[in-house]
Design a protein around this motif. Structure first.
Motif, PDB file in Angstrom:
ATOM      1  N   MET A  46       0.819  -1.222   0.000  1.00 25.13           N
ATOM      2  CA  MET A  46       0.000   0.000   0.000  1.00 25.13           C
ATOM      3  C   MET A  46       0.854   1.273   0.000  1.00 25.13           C
ATOM      4  O   MET A  46       0.564   2.242   0.687  1.00 25.13           O
ATOM      5  N   LEU A  47       1.937   1.279  -0.801  1.00 26.36           N
ATOM      6  CA  LEU A  47       2.819   2.433  -0.925  1.00 26.36           C
ATOM      7  C   LEU A  47       2.762   2.954  -2.355  1.00 26.36           C
ATOM      8  O   LEU A  47       2.722   2.182  -3.301  1.00 26.36           O
ATOM      9  N   ASN A  48       2.795   4.261  -2.516  1.00 30.62           N
ATOM     10  CA  ASN A  48       2.845   4.869  -3.845  1.00 30.62           C
ATOM     11  C   ASN A  48       4.197   5.559  -3.979  1.00 30.62           C
ATOM     12  O   ASN A  48       4.451   6.568  -3.340  1.00 30.62           O
ATOM     13  N   VAL A  49       5.073   4.983  -4.805  1.00 28.34           N
ATOM     14  CA  VAL A  49       6.416   5.517  -4.991  1.00 28.34           C
ATOM     15  C   VAL A  49       6.597   5.846  -6.469  1.00 28.34           C
ATOM     16  O   VAL A  49       6.974   4.988  -7.265  1.00 28.34           O
ATOM     17  N   PRO A  50       6.328   7.097  -6.877  1.00 26.83           N
ATOM     18  CA  PRO A  50       6.373   7.441  -8.291  1.00 26.83           C
ATOM     19  C   PRO A  50       7.778   7.551  -8.880  1.00 26.83           C
ATOM     20  O   PRO A  50       7.931   7.551 -10.088  1.00 26.83           O
ATOM     21  N   SER A  51       8.816   7.640  -8.064  1.00 28.05           N
ATOM     22  CA  SER A  51      10.156   7.867  -8.600  1.00 28.05           C
ATOM     23  C   SER A  51      10.987   6.598  -8.756  1.00 28.05           C
ATOM     24  O   SER A  51      12.187   6.661  -8.883  1.00 28.05           O
ATOM     25  N   LEU A  52      10.364   5.455  -8.775  1.00 23.56           N
ATOM     26  CA  LEU A  52      11.076   4.200  -8.939  1.00 23.56           C
ATOM     27  C   LEU A  52      11.408   3.964 -10.405  1.00 23.56           C
ATOM     28  O   LEU A  52      10.561   4.139 -11.274  1.00 23.56           O
ATOM     29  N   THR A  53      12.643   3.575 -10.688  1.00 23.39           N
ATOM     30  CA  THR A  53      13.052   3.181 -12.035  1.00 23.39           C
ATOM     31  C   THR A  53      13.889   1.917 -11.928  1.00 23.39           C
ATOM     32  O   THR A  53      14.318   1.536 -10.842  1.00 23.39           O
ATOM     33  N   ALA A  54      14.133   1.287 -13.060  1.00 27.55           N
ATOM     34  CA  ALA A  54      15.029   0.127 -13.103  1.00 27.55           C
ATOM     35  C   ALA A  54      15.971   0.299 -14.281  1.00 27.55           C
ATOM     36  O   ALA A  54      15.546   0.683 -15.373  1.00 27.55           O
ATOM     37  N   GLN A  55      17.240   0.066 -14.028  1.00 23.02           N
ATOM     38  CA  GLN A  55      18.257   0.153 -15.074  1.00 23.02           C
ATOM     39  C   GLN A  55      19.214  -1.015 -14.915  1.00 23.02           C
ATOM     40  O   GLN A  55      19.841  -1.162 -13.874  1.00 23.02           O
ATOM     41  N   ASN A  56      19.298  -1.841 -15.946  1.00 26.22           N
ATOM     42  CA  ASN A  56      20.187  -3.008 -15.939  1.00 26.22           C
ATOM     43  C   ASN A  56      19.958  -3.905 -14.725  1.00 26.22           C
ATOM     44  O   ASN A  56      20.902  -4.380 -14.111  1.00 26.22           O
ATOM     45  N   GLY A  57      18.700  -4.090 -14.350  1.00 26.56           N
ATOM     46  CA  GLY A  57      18.358  -4.962 -13.238  1.00 26.56           C
ATOM     47  C   GLY A  57      18.476  -4.326 -11.865  1.00 26.56           C
ATOM     48  O   GLY A  57      18.256  -4.982 -10.859  1.00 26.56           O
ATOM     49  N   VAL A  58      18.802  -3.038 -11.812  1.00 27.69           N
ATOM     50  CA  VAL A  58      18.943  -2.326 -10.541  1.00 27.69           C
ATOM     51  C   VAL A  58      17.729  -1.420 -10.350  1.00 27.69           C
ATOM     52  O   VAL A  58      17.452  -0.566 -11.188  1.00 27.69           O
ATOM     53  N   ILE A  59      17.002  -1.614  -9.241  1.00 26.31           N
ATOM     54  CA  ILE A  59      15.869  -0.739  -8.907  1.00 26.31           C
ATOM     55  C   ILE A  59      16.433   0.491  -8.219  1.00 26.31           C
ATOM     56  O   ILE A  59      17.233   0.376  -7.287  1.00 26.31           O
TER      57      ILE A  59
END
Length: 101
Positions: free
Chosen positions: A28-41
């Protein structure tokens, strides 16, 4: 029984699964700034301000295809990517030219 080779999930799958399934629906968390690059969150610093941040990061690290979970400093790395829900545009694949023409 026939077994098919497993593919490592791509970055869009990892980011979408982490944001939607793990964070939004299970925690139940809203985290809009999450990205993934080369398998790294990657989270922007301050995006995951919760008491049990290390437990959440450990849960995310267990997603298939994830190699690490990191917090990026906002001053050193400003967020310039599209939100997680947007899939980056892929160039259209052109048929290979025949070398014998």
């Amino acid at each position: 029984m026939r077994l098919w080779p497993c593919r490592t999930p791509g970055d869009d799958y990892i980011a979408g699964y982490a944001a939607s399934n793990m964070l939004k629906h299970k925690l139940m968390l809203n985290v809009p700034s999450l990205t993934a690059q080369n398998g790294v969150i990657i989270f922007l610093e301050g995006a995951l301000n919760i008491p049990d941040r290390s437990n959440v990061m450990q849960m995310l690290a267990e997603i298939p295809g994830v190699s690490a979970v990191k917090i990026a400093e906002t001053a050193a790395r400003p967020m310039t990517q599209a939100p997680v829900a947007d899939v980056p545009a892929q160039p259209a694949k052109q048929p290979a030219e025949r070398w014998w023409r």
